[in-house]
Scaffold this motif. Structure first.
Motif, PDB file in Angstrom:
ATOM      1  N   LYS A  56      44.277  43.732  41.627  1.00  0.00           N
ATOM      2  CA  LYS A  56      44.249  44.020  40.191  1.00  0.00           C
ATOM      3  C   LYS A  56      45.263  43.211  39.386  1.00  0.00           C
ATOM      4  N   ARG A  57      46.001  42.321  40.031  1.00  0.00           N
ATOM      5  CA  ARG A  57      46.993  41.511  39.330  1.00  0.00           C
ATOM      6  C   ARG A  57      46.586  40.036  39.360  1.00  0.00           C
ATOM      7  N   PRO A  58      46.816  39.306  38.270  1.00  0.00           N
ATOM      8  CA  PRO A  58      46.537  37.863  38.291  1.00  0.00           C
ATOM      9  C   PRO A  58      47.229  37.153  39.450  1.00  0.00           C
ATOM     10  N   ALA A  59      48.419  37.621  39.820  1.00  0.00           N
ATOM     11  CA  ALA A  59      49.153  36.982  40.922  1.00  0.00           C
ATOM     12  C   ALA A  59      48.369  37.052  42.232  1.00  0.00           C
ATOM     13  N   ASP A  60      47.626  38.138  42.443  1.00  0.00           N
ATOM     14  CA  ASP A  60      46.824  38.269  43.662  1.00  0.00           C
ATOM     15  C   ASP A  60      45.775  37.169  43.745  1.00  0.00           C
ATOM     16  N   TYR A  61      45.176  36.849  42.599  1.00  0.00           N
ATOM     17  CA  TYR A  61      44.111  35.841  42.563  1.00  0.00           C
ATOM     18  C   TYR A  61      44.690  34.429  42.569  1.00  0.00           C
ATOM     19  N   ALA A  62      45.831  34.244  41.914  1.00  0.00           N
ATOM     20  CA  ALA A  62      46.486  32.935  41.943  1.00  0.00           C
ATOM     21  C   ALA A  62      46.841  32.557  43.380  1.00  0.00           C
ATOM     22  N   GLU A  63      47.283  33.545  44.144  1.00  0.00           N
ATOM     23  CA  GLU A  63      47.620  33.285  45.545  1.00  0.00           C
ATOM     24  C   GLU A  63      46.385  32.850  46.330  1.00  0.00           C
ATOM     25  N   LYS A  64      45.272  33.511  46.113  1.00  0.00           N
ATOM     26  CA  LYS A  64      44.043  33.144  46.814  1.00  0.00           C
ATOM     27  C   LYS A  64      43.544  31.756  46.416  1.00  0.00           C
ATOM     28  N   LEU A  65      43.817  31.372  45.170  1.00  0.00           N
ATOM     29  CA  LEU A  65      43.371  30.073  44.671  1.00  0.00           C
ATOM     30  C   LEU A  65      44.397  28.969  44.930  1.00  0.00           C
TER      31      LEU A  65
ATOM     32  N   ILE B  33      47.266  28.434  43.471  1.00  0.00           N
ATOM     33  CA  ILE B  33      47.831  27.893  42.242  1.00  0.00           C
ATOM     34  C   ILE B  33      48.846  28.890  41.705  1.00  0.00           C
ATOM     35  N   SER B  34      49.652  28.467  40.741  1.00  0.00           N
ATOM     36  CA  SER B  34      50.642  29.369  40.162  1.00  0.00           C
ATOM     37  C   SER B  34      49.980  30.346  39.200  1.00  0.00           C
ATOM     38  N   VAL B  35      50.657  31.456  38.952  1.00  0.00           N
ATOM     39  CA  VAL B  35      50.118  32.448  38.024  1.00  0.00           C
ATOM     40  C   VAL B  35      50.006  31.860  36.621  1.00  0.00           C
ATOM     41  N   SER B  36      51.015  31.103  36.217  1.00  0.00           N
ATOM     42  CA  SER B  36      51.002  30.526  34.870  1.00  0.00           C
ATOM     43  C   SER B  36      49.844  29.542  34.711  1.00  0.00           C
ATOM     44  N   TYR B  37      49.567  28.752  35.757  1.00  0.00           N
ATOM     45  CA  TYR B  37      48.457  27.802  35.680  1.00  0.00           C
ATOM     46  C   TYR B  37      47.118  28.538  35.620  1.00  0.00           C
ATOM     47  N   LEU B  38      46.995  29.598  36.401  1.00  0.00           N
ATOM     48  CA  LEU B  38      45.771  30.402  36.346  1.00  0.00           C
ATOM     49  C   LEU B  38      45.581  30.974  34.947  1.00  0.00           C
ATOM     50  N   ASN B  39      46.629  31.550  34.398  1.00  0.00           N
ATOM     51  CA  ASN B  39      46.522  32.148  33.061  1.00  0.00           C
ATOM     52  C   ASN B  39      46.171  31.109  32.013  1.00  0.00           C
ATOM     53  N   ASP B  40      46.828  29.955  32.064  1.00  0.00           N
ATOM     54  CA  ASP B  40      46.563  28.912  31.071  1.00  0.00           C
ATOM     55  C   ASP B  40      45.133  28.397  31.186  1.00  0.00           C
ATOM     56  N   THR B  41      44.668  28.216  32.423  1.00  0.00           N
ATOM     57  CA  THR B  41      43.318  27.696  32.648  1.00  0.00           C
ATOM     58  C   THR B  41      42.260  28.676  32.174  1.00  0.00           C
TER      59      THR B  41
ATOM     60  N   MET C 122      36.595  34.162  38.595  1.00  0.00           N
ATOM     61  CA  MET C 122      35.676  35.234  38.222  1.00  0.00           C
ATOM     62  C   MET C 122      34.893  35.731  39.428  1.00  0.00           C
ATOM     63  N   ASN C 123      34.509  34.829  40.310  1.00  0.00           N
ATOM     64  CA  ASN C 123      33.807  35.256  41.519  1.00  0.00           C
ATOM     65  C   ASN C 123      34.705  36.096  42.413  1.00  0.00           C
ATOM     66  N   LEU C 124      35.973  35.705  42.518  1.00  0.00           N
ATOM     67  CA  LEU C 124      36.922  36.500  43.300  1.00  0.00           C
ATOM     68  C   LEU C 124      37.108  37.880  42.683  1.00  0.00           C
ATOM     69  N   VAL C 125      37.198  37.915  41.366  1.00  0.00           N
ATOM     70  CA  VAL C 125      37.374  39.214  40.688  1.00  0.00           C
ATOM     71  C   VAL C 125      36.186  40.115  40.971  1.00  0.00           C
ATOM     72  N   ARG C 126      34.981  39.582  40.889  1.00  0.00           N
ATOM     73  CA  ARG C 126      33.784  40.402  41.099  1.00  0.00           C
ATOM     74  C   ARG C 126      33.741  41.008  42.490  1.00  0.00           C
ATOM     75  N   HIS C 127      34.314  40.313  43.470  1.00  0.00           N
ATOM     76  CA  HIS C 127      34.259  40.794  44.846  1.00  0.00           C
ATOM     77  C   HIS C 127      35.500  41.586  45.256  1.00  0.00           C
ATOM     78  N   ASN C 128      36.592  41.487  44.492  1.00  0.00           N
ATOM     79  CA  ASN C 128      37.861  42.050  44.961  1.00  0.00           C
ATOM     80  C   ASN C 128      38.552  42.977  43.973  1.00  0.00           C
ATOM     81  N   TYR C 129      37.935  43.261  42.825  1.00  0.00           N
ATOM     82  CA  TYR C 129      38.644  44.043  41.812  1.00  0.00           C
ATOM     83  C   TYR C 129      38.973  45.455  42.282  1.00  0.00           C
TER      84      TYR C 129
END
Length: 299
Positions: free
Chosen positions: A206-215, A217-225, A195-202
């Protein structure tokens, strides 16, 4: 119920919503306020913070606009708002109290988890007399440290701040409408970082994959979490942040739809308009027309 009169200061159009950054050398600020305080006068303008803000109201009542929602906060109310919300005090009835602005990395990990459970929520709770007296005594103890100690006192003040925030969470959860959800600390940590990454980078991510890469972790793990912690998908939360900012600009500024689309990182204005309509039921122009604030609100 007190009678309120709107007291909104005029501002020139075209000025962005003010971002107030924390200036305290200790990472937090504690101050008393009333209707005559400079800080309170500043709060009559739409603004947002890059930090958490807590307010304890001792007397009177406030009418506050937080991201388009009106709240009446009477005496003996405690509230904590997260970073990046747009705030504006609309009116006050003989109000006074204290506020604490703080960076959440100053408080203990277990206390941060209490804040993180709420994620984007504003914690607002009416206090019993006993609770109010306790919160007031902690604030006064923190403020008294400036007179007691001639050098840095963070080893004392930071634990007091943690205790204040921890008890705020306990008081909030103990009320009938309080949140009682418990989430694994790692899930909360990942979701908060997301959420902090989204607030600074939206604006440009704009894709979950962009944030999963920064974190890392995999996209599926980000989505599930994120789904487990917030009951929303990562994509929906990204869109929610974008649309909230779009609503802020439509409400508080006179930027054109094209300008807003550009500021939000959309090269295709028509795509932005379709997305906005799909999620809100209104075109940007219709939303502005149906939700237009008084002209004094516009920046």
């Amino acid at each position: 119920m007190a009678n309120f009169s709107i007291e909104v200061n005029k501002s020139d159009k075209g000025v962005p919503i003010i971002l107030r950054r924390l200036q305290g050398i200790e990472g937090f600020i504690v101050k008393a306020w009333d209707e005559l305080s400079d800080d309170f006068t500043d709060a009559l303008h739409p603004h947002r913070h890059d930090h958490y803000t807590c307010m304890l109201i001792e007397d009177g009542a406030l009418e506050v606009l937080l991201d388009f929602e009106h709240f009446i906060m009477p005496a003996k109310t405690l509230f904590i708002s997260p970073p990046w919300q747009v705030h504006q005090v609309l009116s006050v009835s003989k109000g006074s109290g204290w506020y604490i602005s703080f960076e959440n990395n100053l408080i203990e990990a277990s206390v941060r988890a209490t804040l993180d459970k709420c994620l984007e929520e504003m914690i607002s709770v009416g206090l019993t007399d006993l609770e109010f007296d306790w919160f007031k005594s902690v604030i006064q103890s923190i403020m008294a440290l400036e007179e007691i100690n001639s050098t840095t006192y963070k080893d004392v003040s930071h634990p007091l701040l943690s205790a204040f925030v921890a008890q705020a969470g306990l008081s909030y959860q103990s009320k009938p409408m309080g949140s009682t959800a418990n989430f694994a600390s790692r899930s909360v940590m990942i979701t908060k970082k997301f959420m902090n990454l989204v607030r600074h980078n939206y604006h440009h991510l704009k894709r979950p994959a962009d944030y999963a890469e920064k974190l890392h972790i995999s996209v599926s793990y980000l989505n599930d979490t994120v789904k487990k912690t917030t009951n929303s998908s990562a994509s929906l939360l990204i869109q929610k942040e974008i649309l909230r900012e779009a609503q802020r600009m439509l409400y508080y500024t006179d930027h054109s739809v094209k300008e807003i689309s550009d500021l939000l990182g959309y090269e295709d204005e028509k795509y932005f308009m379709r997305l906005f309509r799909k999620k809100t039921g209104f075109s940007p122009t219709e939303y502005r027309k149906h939700n237009a604030p008084p002209s004094d609100f516009l920046l």
